[in-house]
Design an enzyme around this catalytic site. Structure first.
Site, PDB file in Angstrom:
ATOM      1  N   HIS A  56       0.845  -0.906   0.123  1.00 61.09           N
ATOM      2  CA  HIS A  56       0.029   0.005  -0.294  1.00 61.09           C
ATOM      3  C   HIS A  56       0.890   1.145  -0.050  1.00 61.09           C
ATOM      4  CE1 HIS A  56      -3.557  -2.135   2.215  1.00 61.09           C
ATOM      5  NE2 HIS A  56      -3.066  -3.071   1.094  1.00 61.09           N
ATOM      6  N   GLU A  58       0.683   4.294   1.524  1.00 64.18           N
ATOM      7  CA  GLU A  58       0.669   4.944   2.812  1.00 64.18           C
ATOM      8  C   GLU A  58       1.830   3.967   3.621  1.00 64.18           C
ATOM      9  OE1 GLU A  58      -2.069   3.345   1.660  1.00 64.18           O
ATOM     10  OE2 GLU A  58      -3.792   4.715   1.727  1.00 64.18           O
ATOM     11  N   CYS A  86      -5.856   1.850   5.767  1.00 64.02           N
ATOM     12  CA  CYS A  86      -6.148   0.897   6.339  1.00 64.02           C
ATOM     13  C   CYS A  86      -5.556   0.773   7.626  1.00 64.02           C
ATOM     14  CB  CYS A  86      -5.832  -0.198   5.574  1.00 64.02           C
ATOM     15  SG  CYS A  86      -4.256  -0.835   5.418  1.00 64.02           S
ATOM     16  N   CYS A  89      -1.696   0.509   7.609  1.00 69.14           N
ATOM     17  CA  CYS A  89      -0.985   1.873   7.165  1.00 69.14           C
ATOM     18  C   CYS A  89      -1.099   2.732   8.306  1.00 69.14           C
ATOM     19  CB  CYS A  89      -1.450   2.348   5.780  1.00 69.14           C
ATOM     20  SG  CYS A  89      -1.050   1.149   4.687  1.00 69.14           S
TER      21      CYS A  89
END
Ligand SMILES: [Zn+2]
Length: 160
Positions: A56, A58, A86, A89
């Protein structure tokens, strides 16, 4: 509050999310901005092209900031992202000591869009950032960008 400058960075995050879809990944993009307003790093989702479900943007930016920024600079940096962090992250963001988060679309909106498309729930729960980390300013969603992000999620699934 989301300012005009915030919106510019959010638009870049959404553009990165569009690049991710073009490449076959999920529609998420993020930008790390320093205290002076300079863009320090950016990334997009890469989970399908790498086969690594933790790729991801992030999370990548949290790791980048730990390797490249002092704790003081991390605390003053802002992460702009097309979709709310999420839990993984958000935790990474908190553990490395990054500052403000601004997101274009919320996890709640994502849940609504996935439900509209009759897609199953992900195996990791959607939990608001504020439930995971404390003491970090969080702004979002940006109503101006909701339709653009929604369209990317539909495009990703081959739906207009
Ligand atoms: Zn994540």
């Amino acid at each position: 509050m989301i300012t005009m400058i915030d919106l510019e960075h959010l638009r870049r995050a959404v553009a990165l999310a569009a690049e991710a879809v073009e490449a076959g990944d999920e529609p998420f993009g993020s930008v790390l901005v320093g205290a002076d307003g300079r863009v320090l790093a950016e990334d997009r989702n890469r989970i399908h092209t790498t086969g690594d479900g933790t790729r991801h943007p992030e999370f990548t930016l949290a790791r980048w900031s730990a390797e490249n920024l002092s704790p003081e600079d991390r605390a003053k940096a802002t992460v702009y992202t097309s979709g709310e962090h999420c839990p993984m992250c958000a935790a990474a963001h908190g553990w490395v000591g990054l500052g403000r988060i601004v997101y274009a679309s919320s996890s709640e909106q994502l849940g609504q869009w996935l439900a509209e498309m009759e897609l199953p729930e992900a195996s990791v729960r959607r939990i608001a950032i504020e439930e995971i980390v404390t003491g970090i300013p969080v702004d979002g969603p940006a109503p101006e960008l909701a339709e653009a992000v929604r369209a990317l999620h539909y495009r990703r699934r081959g739906m207009a």
